[in-house]
Motif scaffolding. Structure first.
Motif, PDB file in Angstrom:
ATOM      1  N   THR A 118      14.181  -4.965  18.734  1.00 22.85           N
ATOM      2  CA  THR A 118      15.678  -3.920  18.911  1.00 22.85           C
ATOM      3  C   THR A 118      15.298  -3.609  17.339  1.00 22.85           C
ATOM      4  O   THR A 118      15.470  -2.854  16.464  1.00 22.85           O
ATOM      5  CB  THR A 118      17.015  -4.985  19.274  1.00 22.85           C
ATOM      6  N   PHE A 119      15.743  -5.057  16.286  1.00 27.82           N
ATOM      7  CA  PHE A 119      15.849  -4.676  15.520  1.00 27.82           C
ATOM      8  C   PHE A 119      14.378  -3.925  14.351  1.00 27.82           C
ATOM      9  O   PHE A 119      14.827  -3.571  13.723  1.00 27.82           O
ATOM     10  CB  PHE A 119      15.978  -6.113  14.482  1.00 27.82           C
ATOM     11  N   GLY A 120      12.763  -4.171  15.116  1.00 25.86           N
ATOM     12  CA  GLY A 120      11.633  -4.154  14.438  1.00 25.86           C
ATOM     13  C   GLY A 120      11.747  -1.960  14.708  1.00 25.86           C
ATOM     14  O   GLY A 120      11.260  -1.162  14.135  1.00 25.86           O
ATOM     15  N   GLY A 121      12.494  -1.840  15.990  1.00 23.07           N
ATOM     16  CA  GLY A 121      12.679  -0.277  15.762  1.00 23.07           C
ATOM     17  C   GLY A 121      13.822   0.536  14.666  1.00 23.07           C
ATOM     18  O   GLY A 121      13.440   1.569  14.304  1.00 23.07           O
ATOM     19  N   TYR A 122      14.473  -0.351  14.742  1.00 25.43           N
ATOM     20  CA  TYR A 122      15.257   0.218  13.322  1.00 25.43           C
ATOM     21  C   TYR A 122      14.584   0.473  12.040  1.00 25.43           C
ATOM     22  O   TYR A 122      14.655   1.301  11.710  1.00 25.43           O
ATOM     23  CB  TYR A 122      17.410  -0.673  13.138  1.00 25.43           C
ATOM     24  N   GLN A 123      13.948  -1.106  11.886  1.00 22.17           N
ATOM     25  CA  GLN A 123      12.807  -1.343  10.651  1.00 22.17           C
ATOM     26  C   GLN A 123      11.919   0.241  10.530  1.00 22.17           C
ATOM     27  O   GLN A 123      11.726   0.920   9.032  1.00 22.17           O
ATOM     28  CB  GLN A 123      12.929  -2.307  10.615  1.00 22.17           C
ATOM     29  N   ALA A 124      11.645   1.224  11.289  1.00 24.72           N
ATOM     30  CA  ALA A 124      10.588   1.613  11.692  1.00 24.72           C
ATOM     31  C   ALA A 124      10.822   2.368  11.300  1.00 24.72           C
ATOM     32  O   ALA A 124      10.910   3.657  10.111  1.00 24.72           O
ATOM     33  CB  ALA A 124       9.806   1.385  13.554  1.00 24.72           C
ATOM     34  N   VAL A 125      11.624   3.138  12.199  1.00 26.02           N
ATOM     35  CA  VAL A 125      12.557   4.986  11.667  1.00 26.02           C
ATOM     36  C   VAL A 125      12.672   4.713  10.017  1.00 26.02           C
ATOM     37  O   VAL A 125      12.889   5.512   9.624  1.00 26.02           O
ATOM     38  CB  VAL A 125      13.917   4.757  12.142  1.00 26.02           C
ATOM     39  N   ILE A 126      13.720   3.501   9.866  1.00 27.64           N
ATOM     40  CA  ILE A 126      14.454   3.834   8.483  1.00 27.64           C
ATOM     41  C   ILE A 126      12.728   3.607   7.130  1.00 27.64           C
ATOM     42  O   ILE A 126      13.460   4.900   6.382  1.00 27.64           O
ATOM     43  CB  ILE A 126      15.445   2.777   8.196  1.00 27.64           C
ATOM     44  N   ASP A 127      12.618   3.588   6.983  1.00 25.16           N
ATOM     45  CA  ASP A 127      11.285   3.165   6.386  1.00 25.16           C
ATOM     46  C   ASP A 127      10.296   4.347   7.261  1.00 25.16           C
ATOM     47  O   ASP A 127      10.194   5.308   5.937  1.00 25.16           O
ATOM     48  CB  ASP A 127      10.108   2.424   7.494  1.00 25.16           C
ATOM     49  N   ARG A 128       9.936   5.512   7.519  1.00 28.37           N
ATOM     50  CA  ARG A 128       9.382   6.229   8.386  1.00 28.37           C
ATOM     51  C   ARG A 128      10.491   7.828   7.163  1.00 28.37           C
ATOM     52  O   ARG A 128      10.069   8.752   6.517  1.00 28.37           O
ATOM     53  CB  ARG A 128       9.446   6.919  10.278  1.00 28.37           C
ATOM     54  N   HIS A 129      11.781   7.526   7.291  1.00 30.12           N
ATOM     55  CA  HIS A 129      12.293   8.672   6.152  1.00 30.12           C
ATOM     56  C   HIS A 129      11.903   8.377   5.353  1.00 30.12           C
ATOM     57  O   HIS A 129      12.277   9.202   4.086  1.00 30.12           O
ATOM     58  CB  HIS A 129      14.138   8.325   6.674  1.00 30.12           C
ATOM     59  N   ALA A 130      12.917   6.787   4.629  1.00 34.47           N
ATOM     60  CA  ALA A 130      12.350   6.480   3.481  1.00 34.47           C
ATOM     61  C   ALA A 130      11.053   7.733   2.459  1.00 34.47           C
ATOM     62  O   ALA A 130      10.889   7.924   1.752  1.00 34.47           O
ATOM     63  CB  ALA A 130      12.181   5.351   2.733  1.00 34.47           C
ATOM     64  N   LEU A 136      16.812   2.741   1.058  1.00 26.86           N
ATOM     65  CA  LEU A 136      16.016   3.072   2.532  1.00 26.86           C
ATOM     66  C   LEU A 136      15.535   1.736   3.467  1.00 26.86           C
ATOM     67  O   LEU A 136      14.902   0.891   4.048  1.00 26.86           O
ATOM     68  CB  LEU A 136      15.911   4.171   3.396  1.00 26.86           C
ATOM     69  N   MET A 137      14.258   1.995   2.014  1.00 23.78           N
ATOM     70  CA  MET A 137      13.126   1.231   2.382  1.00 23.78           C
ATOM     71  C   MET A 137      13.660  -1.020   2.593  1.00 23.78           C
ATOM     72  O   MET A 137      13.180  -2.078   2.651  1.00 23.78           O
ATOM     73  CB  MET A 137      12.236   0.854   1.148  1.00 23.78           C
ATOM     74  N   GLN A 138      15.100  -1.199   1.786  1.00 19.79           N
ATOM     75  CA  GLN A 138      15.672  -2.364   0.968  1.00 19.79           C
ATOM     76  C   GLN A 138      16.545  -2.866   2.753  1.00 19.79           C
ATOM     77  O   GLN A 138      16.715  -3.919   3.357  1.00 19.79           O
ATOM     78  CB  GLN A 138      16.279  -2.460   0.257  1.00 19.79           C
ATOM     79  N   LEU A 139      16.765  -1.120   3.345  1.00 15.60           N
ATOM     80  CA  LEU A 139      18.226  -1.598   4.161  1.00 15.60           C
ATOM     81  C   LEU A 139      16.419  -1.727   5.443  1.00 15.60           C
ATOM     82  O   LEU A 139      17.323  -2.711   6.135  1.00 15.60           O
ATOM     83  CB  LEU A 139      17.945  -0.606   4.472  1.00 15.60           C
ATOM     84  N   ALA A 140      15.796  -1.271   5.230  1.00 11.33           N
ATOM     85  CA  ALA A 140      14.675  -1.189   6.174  1.00 11.33           C
ATOM     86  C   ALA A 140      14.305  -3.143   6.175  1.00 11.33           C
ATOM     87  O   ALA A 140      13.935  -3.930   7.375  1.00 11.33           O
ATOM     88  CB  ALA A 140      13.203  -0.992   6.251  1.00 11.33           C
ATOM     89  N   GLU A 141      13.831  -3.237   5.276  1.00 13.93           N
ATOM     90  CA  GLU A 141      13.056  -4.801   4.668  1.00 13.93           C
ATOM     91  C   GLU A 141      14.686  -5.789   5.142  1.00 13.93           C
ATOM     92  O   GLU A 141      14.554  -6.519   6.126  1.00 13.93           O
ATOM     93  CB  GLU A 141      13.485  -5.558   3.427  1.00 13.93           C
ATOM     94  N   GLY A 142      15.374  -5.700   5.391  1.00 17.43           N
ATOM     95  CA  GLY A 142      17.014  -6.582   5.591  1.00 17.43           C
ATOM     96  C   GLY A 142      16.455  -5.917   7.745  1.00 17.43           C
ATOM     97  O   GLY A 142      17.310  -7.322   8.535  1.00 17.43           O
ATOM     98  N   PHE A 143      16.558  -5.285   8.608  1.00 16.58           N
ATOM     99  CA  PHE A 143      16.133  -5.415   9.925  1.00 16.58           C
ATOM    100  C   PHE A 143      15.194  -5.887   9.764  1.00 16.58           C
ATOM    101  O   PHE A 143      14.933  -7.193  10.781  1.00 16.58           O
ATOM    102  CB  PHE A 143      15.904  -4.113  10.249  1.00 16.58           C
ATOM    103  N   ALA A 144      13.739  -5.719   9.167  1.00 13.30           N
ATOM    104  CA  ALA A 144      12.784  -6.839   8.948  1.00 13.30           C
ATOM    105  C   ALA A 144      13.030  -8.377   9.422  1.00 13.30           C
ATOM    106  O   ALA A 144      12.585  -9.432  10.111  1.00 13.30           O
ATOM    107  CB  ALA A 144      11.731  -6.413   8.170  1.00 13.30           C
ATOM    108  N   GLU A 145      13.799  -8.594   7.968  1.00 13.26           N
ATOM    109  CA  GLU A 145      14.220 -10.209   8.303  1.00 13.26           C
ATOM    110  C   GLU A 145      14.399 -10.287   9.862  1.00 13.26           C
ATOM    111  O   GLU A 145      14.345 -11.069  10.369  1.00 13.26           O
ATOM    112  CB  GLU A 145      14.735 -10.237   7.674  1.00 13.26           C
ATOM    113  N   LYS A 146      15.745  -9.840  10.482  1.00 14.21           N
ATOM    114  CA  LYS A 146      16.029 -10.050  11.333  1.00 14.21           C
ATOM    115  C   LYS A 146      15.473 -10.178  12.940  1.00 14.21           C
ATOM    116  O   LYS A 146      15.623 -10.970  13.772  1.00 14.21           O
ATOM    117  CB  LYS A 146      17.195  -9.132  11.769  1.00 14.21           C
ATOM    118  N   LYS A 147      14.662  -9.025  12.343  1.00 19.12           N
ATOM    119  CA  LYS A 147      13.181  -9.318  13.488  1.00 19.12           C
ATOM    120  C   LYS A 147      12.495  -9.784  13.259  1.00 19.12           C
ATOM    121  O   LYS A 147      12.108 -10.644  14.410  1.00 19.12           O
ATOM    122  CB  LYS A 147      12.155  -7.856  12.951  1.00 19.12           C
TER     123      LYS A 147
END
Length: 420
Positions: free
Chosen positions: A201-213, A165-176
């Motif tokens: 938009t991408f930052g919001g996705y990163q934040a929620v995925i990080d929280r779940h991780a 999940l953290m890797q997915l969050a990082e993927g969105f961070a790159e887009k952010k």
């Protein structure tokens, strides 16, 4: 016709294949529970955890003098072979056997006992040296062994979930970071709202995925509190003095983590709330990925007749008759996975609630469904990142067109016109 052997129990005698490492208890379970067509051997982490528990018990019983050194050593070697996956063909009880785990426990006990017999040159089915109940199951009960193995199995299989999940969050961070200045039309209730940035938009996705991780890792560590040593209902009846301390010392060494007994043994025997909480967070995580996947489906829609603000990677043809059509198949797969995890969570919640009096009888269902949810979440997050998020692009021209065609810019300018 192959050779057979005869085994007896309180219900009578039965014929078994001569070289089957399981015994009469397992045979009765095969007849009683032909349910899923999947055996406990299809849950290798659970089988390994069962073998670890049995090995820890043998070592503990040897240490306190309850088991002779030669018997203990034979049991330990048999457990190590099972952990290595060498005898899966004999672990044949259905994953949803309805005996409250007794059939599963006895399947493992019988295989260990017969392996121990072979190790000392005795025939399969000769339990004089190592007996499934008297020696392999010494100081234990199905009721403390099964939930302990279940928790340790889920702990092990979920080890990489937070990282994925953290890797997915990082993927969105790159887009952010890449789109920190790319304007787009923000929408509420699927209607034009206000201008915003795609980076937001991408930052919001990163934040929620990080929280779940983070939540998942915290919850998973609660599984290291187990009821082993409680035997049938939490009293520890039939285990000898010093056993519980010794078995947790060996269990922790074999697992490589600090495994602890429940503060209240009776609570530990009855309640699976740690499993229910983990399942709920797996569901929450899947639901957040589901929401994000749906967003990407909407934002990529069209492209000519829809929103068309992002372009998803074309990973396969989208139609057998419509030329050039490409569907958002990876986000749809993520959504479908979330549906399945939601179904698993419902089954787990029902099973955890349905404990009766001193124990819960449904640990195998909880284990099976938790492992499935963990596996599905890990795999869906991985393909989401590798086959969609990393390669998606933003159509900045379309974003600008949609923004200018809406009233959103006027909303942003109202405070200026009003002098506020």
């Amino acid at each position: 016709m192959g050779q057979i052997r005869i085994e007896k129990d309180s219900l009578g005698q039965r014929e078994l294949p001569a070289e089957a490492l399981y015994g009469i208890n397992t045979l009765r379970a095969l007849e009683n529970f032909p349910l899923t067509g999947r055996t406990i051997a299809t849950l290798p982490e659970f089988v390994a955890a069962m073998a670890i528990v049995k090995e820890a018990a043998a070592r503990a019983n040897r240490d306190i003098g309850a088991l002779s050194a030669d018997r203990a050593e034979a049991i330990i070697k048999a457990c190590q072979e099972i952990r290595a996956g060498k005898h899966n063909a004999h672990l044949v009880v259905d994953v949803l056997e309805g005996s409250g785990g007794t059939s599963c426990n006895m399947n493992v006990n019988e295989v260990i006992a017969n392996l121990a017999a072979r190790l000392v040159g005795k025939p399969v089915g000769d339990y004089a040296f190592v007996h499934p109940n008297e020696h392999v199951n010494l100081g234990q009960s199905t009721n403390d062994v099964l939930p302990t193995a279940m928790k340790l199995a889920v702990f092990r299989v979920s080890g990489g979930t937070s990282l994925v999940l953290m890797q997915l969050a990082e993927g969105f961070a790159e887009k952010k970071n890449k789109h920190s200045e790319t304007l787009r039309l923000g929408r509420t209730c699927l209607q034009d709202a206000v201008p915003m940035l795609f980076g937001q938009t991408f930052g919001g996705y990163q934040a929620v995925i990080d929280r779940h991780a983070k939540h998942l890792e915290d919850l998973r560590r609660q599984l290291l509190v187990v009821p082993l040593g409680g035997t049938a209902v939490g009293t520890g009846l039939s285990s000898r003095s010093g056993y519980k301390e010794a078995v947790f010392r060996h269990l922790s060494a074999l697992v490589g983590e600090d495994v602890k007994p429940a503060v209240d043994a009776f609570d530990g025997m009855q309640n699976f709330d740690a499993c229910a909480r983990l399942s709920a967070e797996l569901r929450n995580s899947a639901n957040s990925l589901w929401k994000i996947a749906n967003d990407l489906i909407v934002l990529s829609s069209g492209p000519g007749g829809g929103v068309g603000e992002i372009v998803l990677p074309a990973v396969q043809a989208g139609s057998s008759i419509m030329p050039g059509k490409v569907n958002p198949v990876i986000p749809m797969a993520v959504c479908q996975t979330a549906f399945a995890i939601c179904g698993n969570d419902t089954a787990i919640a029902m099973a955890c609630q349905q404990g009766l009096l001193e124990i819960n009888h449904y640990d195998l269902l909880v284990c099976d469904r938790l492992i499935d949810s963990v596996t599905l979440l890990q795999r869906s997050a991985t393909i989401f990142l590798e086959r969609c998020v990393r390669s998606l692009t933003v159509n900045e021209e379309r974003c600008w067109h949609n923004l200018l065609a809406s009233s959103a810019m006027a909303t942003a300018l109202v405070p200026t016109f009003l002098g506020t």
